[in-house]
Design an enzyme around this catalytic site. Structure first.
Site, PDB file in Angstrom:
ATOM      1  N   LYS A  71       9.501   1.579  -3.275  1.00 58.88           N
ATOM      2  CA  LYS A  71       9.558   1.148  -1.970  1.00 58.88           C
ATOM      3  C   LYS A  71      10.304  -0.434  -2.381  1.00 58.88           C
ATOM      4  O   LYS A  71      11.190  -1.194  -2.214  1.00 58.88           O
ATOM      5  CB  LYS A  71       9.018   1.373  -1.279  1.00 58.88           C
ATOM      6  CG  LYS A  71       9.001   2.507  -1.318  1.00 58.88           C
ATOM      7  CD  LYS A  71       8.262   2.853   0.232  1.00 58.88           C
ATOM      8  CE  LYS A  71       7.771   4.593   0.652  1.00 58.88           C
ATOM      9  NZ  LYS A  71       6.917   4.287   1.819  1.00 58.88           N
ATOM     10  N   ASP A 107      10.030   3.090   8.203  1.00 59.75           N
ATOM     11  CA  ASP A 107       7.863   3.895   8.330  1.00 59.75           C
ATOM     12  C   ASP A 107       7.584   2.325   9.191  1.00 59.75           C
ATOM     13  O   ASP A 107       6.999   3.701  10.075  1.00 59.75           O
ATOM     14  CB  ASP A 107       7.312   3.186   6.742  1.00 59.75           C
ATOM     15  CG  ASP A 107       7.785   4.010   5.080  1.00 59.75           C
ATOM     16  OD1 ASP A 107       8.161   5.270   5.745  1.00 59.75           O
ATOM     17  OD2 ASP A 107       7.481   3.680   4.359  1.00 59.75           O
TER      18      ASP A 107
HETATM   19  P1  NAP Z   1       0.612   1.455  -2.656  1.00 53.16           P
HETATM   20  O1  NAP Z   1       1.914   0.725  -2.114  1.00 53.16           O
HETATM   21  O2  NAP Z   1       0.259   1.158  -3.638  1.00 53.16           O
HETATM   22  O3  NAP Z   1      -0.753   1.171  -1.590  1.00 53.16           O
HETATM   23  C1  NAP Z   1      -1.699   1.342  -1.479  1.00 53.16           C
HETATM   24  C2  NAP Z   1      -3.382   0.243  -1.307  1.00 53.16           C
HETATM   25  O4  NAP Z   1      -4.098   1.768  -1.142  1.00 53.16           O
HETATM   26  C3  NAP Z   1      -3.346  -0.624  -1.915  1.00 53.16           C
HETATM   27  O5  NAP Z   1      -3.872  -1.754  -0.677  1.00 53.16           O
HETATM   28  C4  NAP Z   1      -4.863  -0.732  -2.814  1.00 53.16           C
HETATM   29  O6  NAP Z   1      -5.403  -1.814  -2.641  1.00 53.16           O
HETATM   30  C5  NAP Z   1      -4.912   0.085  -1.955  1.00 53.16           C
HETATM   31  N1  NAP Z   1      -6.328   1.336  -3.632  1.00 53.16           N
HETATM   32  C6  NAP Z   1      -5.042   2.706  -3.272  1.00 53.16           C
HETATM   33  N2  NAP Z   1      -6.288   3.266  -4.135  1.00 53.16           N
HETATM   34  C7  NAP Z   1      -7.348   2.926  -3.965  1.00 53.16           C
HETATM   35  C8  NAP Z   1      -9.239   2.741  -3.796  1.00 53.16           C
HETATM   36  N3  NAP Z   1      -9.519   3.446  -4.936  1.00 53.16           N
HETATM   37  N4  NAP Z   1      -9.649   2.192  -2.927  1.00 53.16           N
HETATM   38  C9  NAP Z   1      -9.213   1.406  -1.829  1.00 53.16           C
HETATM   39  N5  NAP Z   1      -8.099   0.909  -1.767  1.00 53.16           N
HETATM   40  C10 NAP Z   1      -7.020   1.345  -2.871  1.00 53.16           C
HETATM   41  O7  NAP Z   1       1.023   2.879  -2.002  1.00 53.16           O
HETATM   42  P2  NAP Z   1       1.453   3.144  -0.713  1.00 53.16           P
HETATM   43  O8  NAP Z   1       3.131   3.344  -0.545  1.00 53.16           O
HETATM   44  O9  NAP Z   1       0.722   2.079   0.259  1.00 53.16           O
HETATM   45  O10 NAP Z   1       0.752   4.207   0.660  1.00 53.16           O
HETATM   46  C11 NAP Z   1      -0.385   4.479   0.477  1.00 53.16           C
HETATM   47  C12 NAP Z   1      -0.600   5.694   1.128  1.00 53.16           C
HETATM   48  O11 NAP Z   1       0.289   5.585   2.574  1.00 53.16           O
HETATM   49  C13 NAP Z   1      -0.494   6.555   0.956  1.00 53.16           C
HETATM   50  O12 NAP Z   1      -1.671   7.662   0.708  1.00 53.16           O
HETATM   51  C14 NAP Z   1       0.880   7.431   0.771  1.00 53.16           C
HETATM   52  O13 NAP Z   1       0.514   8.754   0.830  1.00 53.16           O
HETATM   53  C15 NAP Z   1       0.607   7.414   2.635  1.00 53.16           C
HETATM   54  N6  NAP Z   1       2.070   7.209   2.763  1.00 53.16           N
HETATM   55  C16 NAP Z   1       2.285   7.816   3.975  1.00 53.16           C
HETATM   56  C17 NAP Z   1       2.948   7.651   4.679  1.00 53.16           C
HETATM   57  C18 NAP Z   1       3.689   8.799   5.530  1.00 53.16           C
HETATM   58  O14 NAP Z   1       5.414   9.112   5.981  1.00 53.16           O
HETATM   59  N7  NAP Z   1       2.900   9.594   6.442  1.00 53.16           N
HETATM   60  C19 NAP Z   1       4.402   6.510   3.952  1.00 53.16           C
HETATM   61  C20 NAP Z   1       4.105   6.088   3.483  1.00 53.16           C
HETATM   62  C21 NAP Z   1       2.877   6.122   2.464  1.00 53.16           C
HETATM   63  P3  NAP Z   1      -4.994  -2.278  -4.056  1.00 53.16           P
HETATM   64  O15 NAP Z   1      -4.296  -3.944  -3.420  1.00 53.16           O
HETATM   65  O16 NAP Z   1      -6.879  -3.417  -4.596  1.00 53.16           O
HETATM   66  O17 NAP Z   1      -4.671  -2.121  -5.002  1.00 53.16           O
END
Ligand code: NAP
Length: 284
Positions: A71, A107
């Site tokens: 993204k 989003d």
């Molecule tokens: P991302 O950009 O990789 O960000 C992940 C975030 O989660 C970061 O802030 C990371 O913290 C944190 N994190 C990862 N593992 C962790 C752990 N074990 N403990 C605590 N914090 C943790 O991913 P993203 O695209 O934002 O996606 C995040 C979630 O949103 C996913 O589950 C995805 O399925 C969901 N999502 C849903 C939709 C929807 O349409 N419903 C759309 C987009 C995303 P750090 O900065 O410390 O690494």
């Protein structure tokens, strides 16, 4: 619907992407509306991202969605960004317009519309757990929706700080606070909010667990999990058992998809029908 020489092509780029529900959601709606489009899923290696964007453009695709982990990376391969994508710093939808690749982010609006079907953001304090792509979209959506305050709690504090800086710059009237993910200060910030949003992958089927201790939740909280598989994460179950109102991320998925659908086709889809297709795909 028959695929023909005139069929228009859209799809999703990510890695991995074979689990994506978007093809089922969009293709069902194309069929319902009699639109001659097909939506495919392309698993693209990081080194091939630029080639994939240029290849789709050369082949005459209408556009495509972008998911994890591209993204942010896709931005450098585009010609121009819509305001919201600039603000969020990430793109989830691309449309080829007059030979130019234009990046959008649906989003934030998708999340805002979905949560506002249940609770108003106006004047609320929204606590976001996470500071990645989803969290940035939720934070911008919350500010645009009129939240009085946004709290960002993230494992890496510096990422939370960066998001807070951006929010303070673009939304100076919103009270923005940030914290790492543990300790009394974080607990009190979570408790100060009316809405708590999990925007981390913690709680997904393979990972389990809750991003903050469930004991921090209070019955006054509306708890939103951006995760939709499982339908009820450990966080949502714990929250429900503590008397909180809860909602998972299916509606966000559907509404961001509906906005992309409209950008590509110019036709407004039916989100309720798209949600039915997602639920059917999830059940398989
Ligand atoms: P991302 O950009 O990789 O960000 C992940 C975030 O989660 C970061 O802030 C990371 O913290 C944190 N994190 C990862 N593992 C962790 C752990 N074990 N403990 C605590 N914090 C943790 O991913 P993203 O695209 O934002 O996606 C995040 C979630 O949103 C996913 O589950 C995805 O399925 C969901 N999502 C849903 C939709 C929807 O349409 N419903 C759309 C987009 C995303 P750090 O900065 O410390 O690494």
């Amino acid at each position: 619907m028959m695929i023909s020489a005139k069929t228009q092509m859209v799809g999703i780029i990510g890695y991995p992407v074979k689990h994506s529900l978007s093809p089922a959601m969009h293709n069902a709606e194309f069929r319902e509306l009699g639109l001659d489009y097909v939506y495919l899923a392309w698993e693209v290696a990081g080194t091939a991202l630029g080639d994939a964007v240029r290849g789709l453009q050369s082949l005459g695709a209408v556009g495509f969605n972008v998911t994890v982990p591209y993204k942010q990376a896709v931005v450098t391969h585009l010609d121009s960004l819509a305001e919201e994508a600039k603000l969020i710093g990430a793109v989830n939808t691309v449309r080829f317009e007059d030979g130019r690749a234009m990046g959008y982010n649906t989003d934030a609006d998708g999340w805002r519309e979905d949560i506002e079907s249940e609770i108003s953001l106006r004047g609320a304090i929204v606590c976001i757990i996470g500071a990645g792509g989803a969290a940035r979209a939720v934070a911008v959506g919350a500010c645009q929706g009129g939240a009085a305050g946004v709290v960002v709690c993230n494992r890496r504090r510096e990422t939370a700080e960066a998001l807070c800086e951006l929010l303070r710059h673009f939304f100076p009237h919103v009270d923005v606070r940030c914290s790492s993910l543990c300790g009394d200060a974080c607990r009190e910030l979570v408790r100060s909010a009316e809405i708590v949003v999990n925007a981390t992958p913690v709680g997904m089927a393979s990972k389990g667990g809750t991003p903050v201790p469930a004991q921090w939740l209070l019955p006054k909280h509306f708890v939103y999990d951006t995760i939709y598989a499982p339908a009820e994460t450990e966080l949502l179950r714990e929250a429900r058992e503590r008397g909180c109102r809860v909602r998972n991320g299916i509606g966000m998925l559907v509404r961001q998809g509906a906005k992309a659908f409209e950008l590509w086709t110019g036709v407004k889809p039916d989100p309720a029908r798209m949600e039915k297709a997602v639920r059917a795909a999830l059940a398989h």
